[in-house]
Design a protein around this motif. Sequence first.
Motif, PDB file in Angstrom:
ATOM      1  N   VAL A 153       0.846  -1.213  -0.032  1.00 54.50           N
ATOM      2  CA  VAL A 153      -0.038   0.185   0.029  1.00 54.50           C
ATOM      3  C   VAL A 153       0.912   1.131   0.075  1.00 54.50           C
ATOM      4  N   PHE A 154       2.009   1.213   0.794  1.00 54.25           N
ATOM      5  CA  PHE A 154       2.854   2.416   0.818  1.00 54.25           C
ATOM      6  C   PHE A 154       3.325   2.715  -0.601  1.00 54.25           C
ATOM      7  N   PHE A 155       3.879   1.560  -1.316  1.00 55.97           N
ATOM      8  CA  PHE A 155       4.346   1.906  -2.394  1.00 55.97           C
ATOM      9  C   PHE A 155       3.392   2.603  -3.745  1.00 55.97           C
ATOM     10  N   CYS A 156       1.970   1.969  -3.408  1.00 58.39           N
ATOM     11  CA  CYS A 156       0.862   2.337  -4.234  1.00 58.39           C
ATOM     12  C   CYS A 156       0.691   4.026  -4.016  1.00 58.39           C
ATOM     13  N   ILE A 157       0.708   4.413  -2.778  1.00 58.08           N
ATOM     14  CA  ILE A 157       0.789   5.694  -2.544  1.00 58.08           C
ATOM     15  C   ILE A 157       1.981   6.601  -2.883  1.00 58.08           C
ATOM     16  N   ASN A 158       3.357   6.001  -2.554  1.00 64.73           N
ATOM     17  CA  ASN A 158       4.448   6.724  -3.003  1.00 64.73           C
ATOM     18  C   ASN A 158       4.783   6.627  -4.335  1.00 64.73           C
ATOM     19  N   GLY A 159       4.461   5.682  -5.146  1.00 68.14           N
ATOM     20  CA  GLY A 159       4.743   5.795  -6.626  1.00 68.14           C
ATOM     21  C   GLY A 159       6.260   5.774  -6.964  1.00 68.14           C
ATOM     22  N   HIS A 160       6.503   6.224  -8.074  1.00 67.42           N
ATOM     23  CA  HIS A 160       7.836   6.083  -8.651  1.00 67.42           C
ATOM     24  C   HIS A 160       8.845   6.938  -8.250  1.00 67.42           C
ATOM     25  N   PHE A 161       8.354   8.219  -7.864  1.00 69.12           N
ATOM     26  CA  PHE A 161       8.837   9.483  -7.666  1.00 69.12           C
ATOM     27  C   PHE A 161       8.098  10.245  -6.914  1.00 69.12           C
ATOM     28  N   VAL A 162       8.838  11.460  -6.399  1.00 70.27           N
ATOM     29  CA  VAL A 162       8.021  12.350  -5.181  1.00 70.27           C
ATOM     30  C   VAL A 162       6.853  13.199  -6.071  1.00 70.27           C
ATOM     31  N   TRP A 163       6.015  12.631  -6.426  1.00 69.30           N
ATOM     32  CA  TRP A 163       4.829  13.448  -7.278  1.00 69.30           C
ATOM     33  C   TRP A 163       4.076  14.531  -6.506  1.00 69.30           C
ATOM     34  N   TRP A 164       4.272  14.436  -5.151  1.00 67.66           N
ATOM     35  CA  TRP A 164       3.480  15.469  -4.396  1.00 67.66           C
ATOM     36  C   TRP A 164       4.237  16.784  -4.121  1.00 67.66           C
ATOM     37  N   ILE A 165       5.324  16.921  -4.583  1.00 68.18           N
ATOM     38  CA  ILE A 165       6.182  18.239  -4.424  1.00 68.18           C
ATOM     39  C   ILE A 165       6.067  19.326  -5.283  1.00 68.18           C
ATOM     40  N   GLY A 166       4.995  19.043  -6.336  1.00 70.81           N
ATOM     41  CA  GLY A 166       4.426  19.988  -7.178  1.00 70.81           C
ATOM     42  C   GLY A 166       3.148  20.221  -7.237  1.00 70.81           C
ATOM     43  N   PRO A 167       2.883  21.017  -8.383  1.00 65.82           N
ATOM     44  CA  PRO A 167       1.413  20.858  -8.708  1.00 65.82           C
ATOM     45  C   PRO A 167       0.970  19.680  -9.739  1.00 65.82           C
ATOM     46  N   LYS A 168      -0.334  19.411  -9.841  1.00 63.91           N
ATOM     47  CA  LYS A 168      -0.746  18.155 -10.581  1.00 63.91           C
ATOM     48  C   LYS A 168       0.008  17.899 -11.879  1.00 63.91           C
ATOM     49  N   ASN A 169       0.490  16.822 -12.188  1.00 64.54           N
ATOM     50  CA  ASN A 169       1.135  16.292 -13.304  1.00 64.54           C
ATOM     51  C   ASN A 169       2.412  17.243 -13.668  1.00 64.54           C
ATOM     52  N   TRP A 170       3.120  17.800 -12.799  1.00 58.89           N
ATOM     53  CA  TRP A 170       4.290  18.488 -12.885  1.00 58.89           C
ATOM     54  C   TRP A 170       5.438  17.753 -13.931  1.00 58.89           C
ATOM     55  N   TRP A 171       5.376  16.524 -13.597  1.00 55.89           N
ATOM     56  CA  TRP A 171       6.290  15.700 -14.263  1.00 55.89           C
ATOM     57  C   TRP A 171       6.307  15.333 -15.659  1.00 55.89           C
ATOM     58  N   LEU A 172       4.996  15.999 -16.168  1.00 56.28           N
ATOM     59  CA  LEU A 172       4.783  15.756 -17.540  1.00 56.28           C
ATOM     60  C   LEU A 172       5.284  16.985 -18.272  1.00 56.28           C
ATOM     61  N   ASN A 173       5.573  18.045 -17.591  1.00 59.06           N
ATOM     62  CA  ASN A 173       5.954  19.460 -18.121  1.00 59.06           C
ATOM     63  C   ASN A 173       7.522  19.209 -18.276  1.00 59.06           C
ATOM     64  N   ASN A 174       7.908  19.327 -19.644  1.00 56.81           N
ATOM     65  CA  ASN A 174       9.371  19.195 -19.770  1.00 56.81           C
ATOM     66  C   ASN A 174       9.978  20.378 -19.422  1.00 56.81           C
TER      67      ASN A 174
END
Length: 331
Positions: free
Chosen positions: A200-221
Amino acid sequence: MLTGITLILFISLIIWGGKLPQKGEDGKRHLHKDSMSLEATKGLRGIAAIGVILHHISQESAFQQANGWGKPGELFNFVNAGYLFVAVFFFCSGFGLIKSLNSKPDYFKGFLKKRVVKTLVIPFYVSVIIYAVFRIACGNRLAPANWICNFLGITMMNEYAWFPIVMTILYLAFYLIFKNIKNRKLAFFLMFLVIFAQGVFFCINGHFVWWIGPKNWWLNNSVTHKWWMEQKIFCFSGEWWVNSEIAFFIGMIFAQHEDAIREWFKKLYALKLIGIFFLYFAAGVLSSYCQMKFSYWSEWSGNGPGILNKFICYCSQLPEITTFVIFVLAF
């Protein structure tokens, strides 16, 4: 050709050390009584280790692109099989802990020193030092905070060295639970919760720190990514940390009820072996379907971290891993 030769050699390796059960006084063949002996499980783990090595080799770009883009690369049979080989290690570890607990007086005396510090912690940090020297020699320039976190084990100097971290957690949980709780059913239930909670912790944690910025920030090159924003940096950043752990619990259950399970297999053994294989096959189909439809890598769908998608995928792999190690055990 390389794929076929490697697969034939790998299967031959499994068969090489095997032996058919001997006939008893009644003229019938009986199940091996030593099928889970230390010698047998060492051989099983050796085969699994080779499988893990082939899995990692098969994922290298040179093998993936050997036949051209969009076509299966060399050793494609091993590309997605790593979690199955790791499950064998988890199963044997869980089995060994319970067998030792049931047969050795004062088993917990010196447990942490022998089973955690010497077996897991020291080898892990030796790996960290070796990789640090290697990365410096290769000219890697990491941020000072990154070096510190790598040496503390908060982040990964070697992203493939996650297994000792997970095993340390499981061994510590086993030590605390089974040393202090005498009710075995409750102790087993708590161990299952520890394993499931990591998933469950992985499912929340994901593959990287997705929570540190606005939604979907990782899609913005255009976003400048710091070192701690990259993929697979922190512990439990990846499904491979958790999707095989249920095998540890299955190994514990088998060790606790080994005699009863063996008795059950004695009747209609061949039919039960085939039945378990088809259960594993069906569970594998379900797992593959869920991973294709929902995906562990749901962060890239544009709908946020996709925690529920990961949870569905994780839950779908639990029966797959369970039936796989049961089939291996029966075989």
